[in-house]
Design a protein around this motif. Structure first.
Motif, PDB file in Angstrom:
ATOM      1  N   LEU A 114       0.822  -1.206   0.000  1.00 36.72           N
ATOM      2  CA  LEU A 114       0.000   0.000   0.000  1.00 36.72           C
ATOM      3  C   LEU A 114       0.862   1.265   0.000  1.00 36.72           C
ATOM      4  O   LEU A 114       0.518   2.260  -0.646  1.00 36.72           O
ATOM      5  CB  LEU A 114      -0.944  -0.013   1.205  1.00 36.72           C
ATOM      6  N   VAL A 115       1.998   1.219   0.687  1.00 32.49           N
ATOM      7  CA  VAL A 115       2.935   2.358   0.668  1.00 32.49           C
ATOM      8  C   VAL A 115       3.413   2.596  -0.761  1.00 32.49           C
ATOM      9  O   VAL A 115       3.388   3.727  -1.264  1.00 32.49           O
ATOM     10  CB  VAL A 115       4.140   2.108   1.610  1.00 32.49           C
ATOM     11  N   GLU A 116       3.850   1.537  -1.419  1.00 31.32           N
ATOM     12  CA  GLU A 116       4.370   1.676  -2.788  1.00 31.32           C
ATOM     13  C   GLU A 116       3.282   2.103  -3.761  1.00 31.32           C
ATOM     14  O   GLU A 116       3.523   2.910  -4.661  1.00 31.32           O
ATOM     15  CB  GLU A 116       5.014   0.364  -3.233  1.00 31.32           C
ATOM     16  N   GLU A 117       2.076   1.592  -3.586  1.00 27.58           N
ATOM     17  CA  GLU A 117       0.963   1.988  -4.445  1.00 27.58           C
ATOM     18  C   GLU A 117       0.664   3.483  -4.271  1.00 27.58           C
ATOM     19  O   GLU A 117       0.443   4.199  -5.248  1.00 27.58           O
ATOM     20  CB  GLU A 117      -0.263   1.156  -4.097  1.00 27.58           C
ATOM     21  N   ALA A 118       0.678   3.953  -3.029  1.00 26.10           N
ATOM     22  CA  ALA A 118       0.423   5.379  -2.771  1.00 26.10           C
ATOM     23  C   ALA A 118       1.520   6.239  -3.393  1.00 26.10           C
ATOM     24  O   ALA A 118       1.248   7.312  -3.931  1.00 26.10           O
ATOM     25  CB  ALA A 118       0.314   5.636  -1.274  1.00 26.10           C
ATOM     26  N   ARG A 119       2.752   5.763  -3.326  1.00 18.18           N
ATOM     27  CA  ARG A 119       3.855   6.505  -3.964  1.00 18.18           C
ATOM     28  C   ARG A 119       3.663   6.565  -5.474  1.00 18.18           C
ATOM     29  O   ARG A 119       3.930   7.588  -6.099  1.00 18.18           O
ATOM     30  CB  ARG A 119       5.186   5.865  -3.618  1.00 18.18           C
ATOM     31  N   ALA A 153       5.079   0.130  -8.985  1.00 18.84           N
ATOM     32  CA  ALA A 153       5.501   1.381  -8.352  1.00 18.84           C
ATOM     33  C   ALA A 153       6.769   1.903  -9.022  1.00 18.84           C
ATOM     34  O   ALA A 153       6.877   3.090  -9.343  1.00 18.84           O
ATOM     35  CB  ALA A 153       5.732   1.177  -6.855  1.00 18.84           C
ATOM     36  N   TYR A 154       7.735   1.011  -9.248  1.00 16.49           N
ATOM     37  CA  TYR A 154       8.983   1.417  -9.885  1.00 16.49           C
ATOM     38  C   TYR A 154       8.731   1.898 -11.316  1.00 16.49           C
ATOM     39  O   TYR A 154       9.211   2.956 -11.726  1.00 16.49           O
ATOM     40  CB  TYR A 154       9.983   0.251  -9.884  1.00 16.49           C
ATOM     41  N   GLY A 155       7.949   1.109 -12.064  1.00 12.77           N
ATOM     42  CA  GLY A 155       7.668   1.479 -13.449  1.00 12.77           C
ATOM     43  C   GLY A 155       6.918   2.796 -13.556  1.00 12.77           C
ATOM     44  O   GLY A 155       7.232   3.641 -14.402  1.00 12.77           O
ATOM     45  N   THR A 156       5.938   2.998 -12.703  1.00 13.12           N
ATOM     46  CA  THR A 156       5.167   4.243 -12.722  1.00 13.12           C
ATOM     47  C   THR A 156       6.061   5.425 -12.381  1.00 13.12           C
ATOM     48  O   THR A 156       6.024   6.461 -13.051  1.00 13.12           O
ATOM     49  CB  THR A 156       3.984   4.171 -11.736  1.00 13.12           C
TER      50      THR A 156
END
Length: 195
Positions: A114-119, A153-156
């Motif tokens: 969820l942290v990575e998704e929010a980022r 998250a990384y790709g976005t």
């Protein structure tokens, strides 16, 4: 969650309908509110009008309940639902603020995904938002991803960084960032032909 991430929305709705019914029968308010938030997130992808009509009330109820119980995981998911509404309304600055709140609560409860998704959503809001590209790029670079970042998250993040670099007249760095993003997305969706 697994069905949602696999984009099996119809199956997710059926399962969540069953959870909602059971939670209501048992009187488990926390489970009911979590299932309702998850149901609305699925509905946002299958019936956006219905989700938009119900989301404010559901979020308000969830925030009241999870705040009173000190439930960071529940609060994080309530704010995810609010972020979904802001995203659908293209309200980028408030979405960035909500993402900060999600990161806070998700970090406290240990929900790395969820942290990575929010980022990732915050990165997208930086791109679409009203800030100049140089300012958005500076903010983006302050947000270091962890070594455990999800591919999405990384790709976005790298995709947004690439576009901002291009807008900031840094074509070499932009191509490198976009290449990284493409590689991340190709790895994630290796069986799909998205590019």
């Amino acid at each position: 969650v697994a069905l949602f991430r696999a984009q099996e929305f119809a199956r997710a709705r059926v399962m969540l309908d069953a959870v909602l019914g059971e939670a209501e029968q048992c009187g488990d308010r926390g489970v009911f509110l979590r299932a309702r938030l998850a149901w609305l997130e699925v509905a946002a992808h299958t019936d956006g009008d219905l989700a938009m009509a119900e989301i404010d009330v559901a979020v308000a109820e969830a925030l009241d309940y999870f705040d009173s119980t000190g439930d960071d995981e529940g609060l994080a998911h309530a704010y995810v639902a609010r972020r979904q509404r802001l995203n659908m309304e293209a309200r980028w600055e408030p979405m960035m603020e909500i993402c900060e709140t999600i990161i806070h609560h998700a970090s406290r409860c240990g929900d790395h995904h969820l942290v990575e998704e929010a980022r990732a959503f915050r990165s997208a809001a930086m791109y679409y938002g009203p800030r100049p590209s140089s300012e958005a790029l500076q903010l983006l670079r302050q947000d270091e991803l962890s070594g455990e970042s999800t591919r999405i998250a990384y790709g976005t993040r790298r995709m947004v960084e690439g576009v901002l670099l291009a807008l900031d007249d840094q074509p070499g760095e932009a191509r490198a960032a976009l290449g990284d993003a493409r590689a991340a997305f190709e790895e994630m969706y290796s069986d799909m032909h998205l590019f």
